[in-house]
Design a protein around this motif. Sequence first.
Motif, PDB file in Angstrom:
ATOM      1  N   ILE A  71       0.918  -1.077  -0.058  1.00  0.00           N
ATOM      2  CA  ILE A  71       0.067   0.187  -0.206  1.00  0.00           C
ATOM      3  C   ILE A  71       0.943   1.086   0.082  1.00  0.00           C
ATOM      4  O   ILE A  71       1.878   1.228   0.814  1.00  0.00           O
ATOM      5  CB  ILE A  71      -0.980  -0.131   1.232  1.00  0.00           C
ATOM      6  N   HIS A  72       0.629   1.975  -0.849  1.00  0.00           N
ATOM      7  CA  HIS A  72       1.602   3.304  -1.206  1.00  0.00           C
ATOM      8  C   HIS A  72       0.723   4.554  -0.877  1.00  0.00           C
ATOM      9  O   HIS A  72      -0.392   4.591  -1.041  1.00  0.00           O
ATOM     10  CB  HIS A  72       2.017   3.424  -2.609  1.00  0.00           C
ATOM     11  N   ASP A  73       1.598   5.682  -0.387  1.00  0.00           N
ATOM     12  CA  ASP A  73       1.005   6.960  -0.147  1.00  0.00           C
ATOM     13  C   ASP A  73       1.338   7.675  -1.530  1.00  0.00           C
ATOM     14  O   ASP A  73       1.674   7.170  -2.487  1.00  0.00           O
ATOM     15  CB  ASP A  73       1.872   7.688   0.773  1.00  0.00           C
ATOM     16  N   ASN A  74       0.806   8.931  -1.660  1.00  0.00           N
ATOM     17  CA  ASN A  74       0.847   9.859  -2.706  1.00  0.00           C
ATOM     18  C   ASN A  74       2.312  10.047  -3.197  1.00  0.00           C
ATOM     19  O   ASN A  74       2.558  10.424  -4.191  1.00  0.00           O
ATOM     20  CB  ASN A  74       0.229  11.043  -2.396  1.00  0.00           C
ATOM     21  N   GLU A  75       3.469   9.638  -2.248  1.00  0.00           N
ATOM     22  CA  GLU A  75       4.443   9.919  -2.621  1.00  0.00           C
ATOM     23  C   GLU A  75       5.164   8.473  -3.523  1.00  0.00           C
ATOM     24  O   GLU A  75       6.370   8.475  -3.742  1.00  0.00           O
ATOM     25  CB  GLU A  75       5.635  10.294  -1.828  1.00  0.00           C
ATOM     26  N   LEU A  76       4.261   7.694  -3.262  1.00  0.00           N
ATOM     27  CA  LEU A  76       4.603   6.090  -4.046  1.00  0.00           C
ATOM     28  C   LEU A  76       5.834   5.469  -2.770  1.00  0.00           C
ATOM     29  O   LEU A  76       5.975   4.433  -3.437  1.00  0.00           O
ATOM     30  CB  LEU A  76       5.119   5.958  -5.438  1.00  0.00           C
ATOM     31  N   THR A  78       6.242   2.755   0.251  1.00  0.00           N
ATOM     32  CA  THR A  78       5.413   1.784   0.568  1.00  0.00           C
ATOM     33  C   THR A  78       5.364   2.060   2.190  1.00  0.00           C
ATOM     34  O   THR A  78       6.193   2.059   2.813  1.00  0.00           O
ATOM     35  CB  THR A  78       6.160   0.336   0.308  1.00  0.00           C
ATOM     36  N   LEU A  79       4.116   2.109   2.321  1.00  0.00           N
ATOM     37  CA  LEU A  79       3.563   2.083   4.098  1.00  0.00           C
ATOM     38  C   LEU A  79       3.347   0.837   4.583  1.00  0.00           C
ATOM     39  O   LEU A  79       3.555   0.931   5.665  1.00  0.00           O
ATOM     40  CB  LEU A  79       2.455   3.216   4.087  1.00  0.00           C
ATOM     41  N   CYS A 117      -2.598   3.851  -3.182  1.00  0.00           N
ATOM     42  CA  CYS A 117      -2.587   3.239  -4.108  1.00  0.00           C
ATOM     43  C   CYS A 117      -1.853   1.637  -3.713  1.00  0.00           C
ATOM     44  O   CYS A 117      -1.304   1.854  -2.888  1.00  0.00           O
ATOM     45  CB  CYS A 117      -1.932   3.708  -5.517  1.00  0.00           C
ATOM     46  N   VAL A 118      -2.228   0.808  -4.666  1.00  0.00           N
ATOM     47  CA  VAL A 118      -1.537  -0.767  -4.236  1.00  0.00           C
ATOM     48  C   VAL A 118      -0.767  -1.167  -5.444  1.00  0.00           C
ATOM     49  O   VAL A 118      -0.881  -0.542  -6.533  1.00  0.00           O
ATOM     50  CB  VAL A 118      -2.664  -1.399  -3.638  1.00  0.00           C
ATOM     51  N   SER A 119       0.000  -1.823  -5.161  1.00  0.00           N
ATOM     52  CA  SER A 119       0.944  -2.894  -6.099  1.00  0.00           C
ATOM     53  C   SER A 119       0.796  -4.256  -5.487  1.00  0.00           C
ATOM     54  O   SER A 119       0.690  -4.405  -4.366  1.00  0.00           O
ATOM     55  CB  SER A 119       2.380  -2.617  -5.879  1.00  0.00           C
ATOM     56  N   ASP A 135       1.598  -2.418 -10.800  1.00  0.00           N
ATOM     57  CA  ASP A 135       1.950  -1.739  -9.729  1.00  0.00           C
ATOM     58  C   ASP A 135       1.277  -0.300  -9.930  1.00  0.00           C
ATOM     59  O   ASP A 135       0.774   0.170 -10.872  1.00  0.00           O
ATOM     60  CB  ASP A 135       3.586  -1.194 -10.045  1.00  0.00           C
ATOM     61  N   HIS A 136       1.161   0.056  -8.571  1.00  0.00           N
ATOM     62  CA  HIS A 136       0.197   1.627  -8.558  1.00  0.00           C
ATOM     63  C   HIS A 136      -0.933   1.806  -9.100  1.00  0.00           C
ATOM     64  O   HIS A 136      -1.270   2.572  -9.874  1.00  0.00           O
ATOM     65  CB  HIS A 136       1.328   2.743  -8.813  1.00  0.00           C
TER      66      HIS A 136
END
Length: 174
Positions: A71-76, A78-79, A117-119, A135-136
């Motif tokens: 799970i990615h934030d707006n800066e891509l 990975t959180l 967003c997710v990958s 991705d993304h």
Amino acid sequence: VNHYLKSAKSINGPLVQYLPNNSHDAQITQISVTNAEGSLAEHHPYDEPFDIQVKIAVHRRTSSSYLGLHIHDNELRTLIFSRHFIPDNSSSKELEVGVHTYSVRCPSPLLVPGGYCVSVHLANASPAILLDGADHVCYFELHDSGSKTAKQGFPWRGSIAAPMKWTAISSCKK
């Protein structure tokens, strides 16, 4: 990065689907973000759980396979990262021919309000081979729908909003 994510949002929102490709042993055919009731949703309250569902098609039996989720934030960045493992704690599993659907529940509260967003990657562990990846994708937003924090005007900070227990261990009276 924000422009990239906004373009991804307009393309696929909370659902992305891929056409079958029998030349792959296995492939990701669908990824979606749903609310706790199972309905597709692009906007979620930050303090309610949501699910990420992944559908894969196995065209030829695979061994030592696993799914990885970011799970990615707006800066891509990975959180959150998670791998799908079978219950006996081994690192991978055999996948029989057919369609397999997996769901991952993201508890709440965990992430602060914002865009994500997710990958997803499908891989073999031994030998290490990436079978498929997306991705993304599946842009979604978490929003604050009136928490005490929002009502008091405190801004959100950081990326994680995990509840933590605070205990006063000493105090001093004058």
